[in-house]
Motif scaffolding. Structure first.
Motif, PDB file in Angstrom:
ATOM      1  N   GLU A   9      32.873  44.554  27.319  1.00 62.79           N
ATOM      2  CA  GLU A   9      33.368  45.690  28.075  1.00 62.79           C
ATOM      3  C   GLU A   9      32.547  46.927  27.690  1.00 62.79           C
ATOM      4  OE1 GLU A   9      35.647  46.006  30.437  1.00 62.79           O
ATOM      5  OE2 GLU A   9      35.995  43.858  30.507  1.00 62.79           O
ATOM      6  N   ARG A  37      30.684  45.655  34.705  1.00 64.54           N
ATOM      7  CA  ARG A  37      32.086  45.251  34.766  1.00 64.54           C
ATOM      8  C   ARG A  37      32.446  44.722  36.150  1.00 64.54           C
ATOM      9  NH1 ARG A  37      36.157  49.645  32.545  1.00 64.54           N
ATOM     10  NH2 ARG A  37      34.649  49.482  30.840  1.00 64.54           N
ATOM     11  N   GLU A  38      31.889  45.337  37.197  1.00 74.14           N
ATOM     12  CA  GLU A  38      32.116  44.846  38.560  1.00 74.14           C
ATOM     13  C   GLU A  38      31.627  43.411  38.725  1.00 74.14           C
ATOM     14  OE1 GLU A  38      31.736  48.699  41.518  1.00 74.14           O
ATOM     15  OE2 GLU A  38      29.922  47.689  40.866  1.00 74.14           O
ATOM     16  N   GLN A  40      31.411  41.072  36.567  1.00 70.85           N
ATOM     17  CA  GLN A  40      32.321  40.145  35.916  1.00 70.85           C
ATOM     18  C   GLN A  40      33.623  40.003  36.701  1.00 70.85           C
ATOM     19  OE1 GLN A  40      31.531  38.316  33.333  1.00 70.85           O
ATOM     20  NE2 GLN A  40      33.510  37.295  33.179  1.00 70.85           N
ATOM     21  N   ARG A  41      34.200  41.117  37.110  1.00 74.15           N
ATOM     22  CA  ARG A  41      35.545  41.078  37.686  1.00 74.15           C
ATOM     23  C   ARG A  41      35.574  40.706  39.160  1.00 74.15           C
ATOM     24  NH1 ARG A  41      38.921  45.924  34.595  1.00 74.15           N
ATOM     25  NH2 ARG A  41      38.365  45.229  32.484  1.00 74.15           N
ATOM     26  N   GLU A  45      34.828  36.264  38.292  1.00 76.15           N
ATOM     27  CA  GLU A  45      36.222  35.959  37.991  1.00 76.15           C
ATOM     28  C   GLU A  45      37.094  36.169  39.226  1.00 76.15           C
ATOM     29  OE1 GLU A  45      36.330  37.627  33.356  1.00 76.15           O
ATOM     30  OE2 GLU A  45      37.460  38.649  34.939  1.00 76.15           O
ATOM     31  N   LYS A  46      38.024  35.246  39.481  1.00 73.97           N
ATOM     32  CA  LYS A  46      39.157  35.443  40.393  1.00 73.97           C
ATOM     33  C   LYS A  46      38.779  35.745  41.839  1.00 73.97           C
ATOM     34  CE  LYS A  46      42.103  37.103  36.635  1.00 73.97           C
ATOM     35  NZ  LYS A  46      42.958  38.187  36.128  1.00 73.97           N
ATOM     36  N   HIS A  47      37.539  35.514  42.221  1.00 78.30           N
ATOM     37  CA  HIS A  47      37.105  35.780  43.595  1.00 78.30           C
ATOM     38  C   HIS A  47      36.299  34.606  44.125  1.00 78.30           C
ATOM     39  CE1 HIS A  47      38.203  39.829  42.385  1.00 78.30           C
ATOM     40  NE2 HIS A  47      38.104  40.223  43.637  1.00 78.30           N
ATOM     41  N   ASP A 170      35.215  30.789  38.587  1.00 74.25           N
ATOM     42  CA  ASP A 170      36.557  30.734  38.004  1.00 74.25           C
ATOM     43  C   ASP A 170      37.325  29.561  38.613  1.00 74.25           C
ATOM     44  OD1 ASP A 170      39.121  31.152  37.087  1.00 74.25           O
ATOM     45  OD2 ASP A 170      39.159  33.291  37.565  1.00 74.25           O
ATOM     46  N   TRP A 415      39.749  48.158  44.535  1.00 74.31           N
ATOM     47  CA  TRP A 415      38.748  48.320  43.470  1.00 74.31           C
ATOM     48  C   TRP A 415      39.381  48.965  42.241  1.00 74.31           C
ATOM     49  CZ3 TRP A 415      36.567  52.190  40.561  1.00 74.31           C
ATOM     50  CH2 TRP A 415      35.314  51.949  39.986  1.00 74.31           C
ATOM     51  N   VAL A 418      41.731  46.526  40.332  1.00 74.61           N
ATOM     52  CA  VAL A 418      41.055  45.508  39.526  1.00 74.61           C
ATOM     53  C   VAL A 418      40.281  46.124  38.371  1.00 74.61           C
ATOM     54  CG1 VAL A 418      39.286  43.691  39.558  1.00 74.61           C
ATOM     55  CG2 VAL A 418      40.923  43.901  41.454  1.00 74.61           C
ATOM     56  N   MET A 419      39.636  47.256  38.618  1.00 76.33           N
ATOM     57  CA  MET A 419      38.788  47.876  37.613  1.00 76.33           C
ATOM     58  C   MET A 419      39.564  48.729  36.618  1.00 76.33           C
ATOM     59  SD  MET A 419      35.615  46.950  38.092  1.00 76.33           S
ATOM     60  CE  MET A 419      34.548  48.233  37.452  1.00 76.33           C
TER      61      MET A 419
END
Length: 421
Positions: A9, A37-38, A40-41, A45-47, A170, A415, A418-419
């Protein structure tokens, strides 16, 4: 090998959201810590992210190299016909072993040390695994407990719907249908209704701007009739067309729906500077538009699936547009133009001709790449400033008109959720 790779992070700059998501800080577009970070998230992950069309890999052994976020992946049809997506990184030393954009293979072999993988990513062979015998003595080799099953390529979860292939790093991601949601899925299914697809060609362009700006651009019905002379002059997209703006429940995905031919008189747009009443076409075939039964009314539907793809139907031109980030200030934009197996030769030619309106050098889309570049230049020069997206107010809701920036506000509501920003 299947778990997402965690990124540290990083510390992002402070961010001031003045009013919900209607005023977007420039830091959203130019902070490298946020960009990491975008990735990763949103991408790892999760998308679900778009990787291609089944029609691009019709035969066993066919593959296509593409990207999810900034990681190279391979869409491949195995010898048994099953579709797989594997990461283009050798499990031995991380080499991106696949260099061709498209091809056909019986196996994947890393050029560095010739580790050999089945098309589904399983490790099949390791040179000198048992060492080398010299003077009757075996030297070197892999440890006795070396397990092939533990050293395959990273395999992604796969979803195929209507001939379109999505993937996720993921493996605990929700189903593709739940991810898109029923509100937007109906427009996905309108275009990809089960008919077999034919690939007509590709365009690829590199745009010097933050990747989210292209998602914004296609969630923005405000600009087409103002920026694009071609659109407003020839009536393909005008602010007074009948329209709808539709989002999923979490506001990340959207469909912009417009119907040509029901707008008001020309005088209503004649004060728009991009409107050129005397403009004429040298080749009238660009406006040789033939309504198709599957349209069911709308002449244009632009669907954005966050974070990675735009699905286009602009009259008879249909394509996917993939967003591939490369740092916070650049992205590649990959167009795949297609038609349907039951198209007549005349319709195929019509689709190809109309694709010239919307590609990187098209009558319309060239404008978008240029204004995204201009925007990014400003963001970099004034990092403490913010954009304004308050057309239609500051609320986030579906509308039955296009005089609004609600879809952009919705995207940034998601956004921020999630962020955590």
């Amino acid at each position: 090998m299947n778990a997402p790779i965690a990124l540290a992070e990083l510390t992002a700059a402070p961010m001031n959201w003045e009013r919900g998501t209607s005023r977007i800080p420039f830091a959203v577009y130019n902070d490298p810590a946020l960009h990491a970070r975008e990735l990763q998230r949103f991408f790892y992950e999760k998308h679900w992210c778009y990787v291609g069309l089944e029609a691009e890999i019709p035969k066993p052994g066919d593959y296509k190299r593409t990207e999810i976020g900034e990681r190279s992946v391979i869409l491949v049809r195995a010898l048994d016909g099953a579709i797989h997506i594997v990461e283009n990184a050798c499990a031995h030393r991380g080499v991106a072993f696949c260099r061709a954009r498209h091809g056909n293979a019986q196996a994947f072999v890393c050029p560095y040390h010739q580790w050999n993988y089945a098309l589904d990513g399983r490790l099949r062979g390791v040179p000198m695994r048992h060492g080398v015998k010299r003077d009757g003595v075996v030297q070197g080799g892999m440890p006795a407990d070396f397990n092939f099953a533990e050293h395959g390529l990273t395999r992604l979860k796969v979803a195929v719907r209507g001939g379109v292939v999505f993937a996720s790093f993921d493996h605990d991601v929700e189903s593709f249908e739940d991810f898109v949601g029923p509100e937007v899925l109906r427009y996905f299914d309108r275009l990809f209704d089960g008919r077999k697809l034919n690939i007509l060609g590709y365009n690829r362009q590199r745009i010097p701007g933050n990747w989210k700006l292209m998602q914004e651009n296609i969630k923005d019905p405000y600009h087409p009739g103002l920026l694009h002379t071609w659109f407003v002059t020839f009536g393909l997209w005008r602010a007074d067309n009948r329209a709808q703006m539709v989002m999923d429940a979490r506001h990340r995905h959207a469909a912009m729906i417009s119907t040509r031919g029901n707008a008001g008189a020309v005088t209503e747009v004649s004060r728009v500077s991009s409107f050129k009443q005397t403009m004429q076409l040298n080749d009238a075939r660009f406006l040789d538009i033939v309504p198709e039964p599957w349209w069911n009314g709308p002449t244009a539907v632009m669907t954005t699936l966050f974070p990675s793809v735009i699905l286009q139907q602009q009259v008879n031109s249909v394509s996917t547009r993939q967003i591939v980030p490369d740092g916070h200030g650049h992205f590649d934009f990959v167009w795949t133009h297609f038609g349907f197996e039951d198209d007549t030769p005349e319709m195929t030619q019509r689709r190809l001709r109309q694709a010239n309106l919307f590609g990187p050098a098209g009558f319309v889309s060239a404008d978008d790449g240029e204004v995204i570049e201009f925007s990014q230049e400003s963001f970099e020069a004034r990092p403490a400033h913010r954009t304004l997206v308050e057309l239609g107010g500051d609320e986030v809701a579906d509308t039955d008109h296009m005089v609004t920036e609600t879809l952009i506000r919705g995207m940034y509501r998601y956004w921020r959720e999630v962020m955590g920003r």
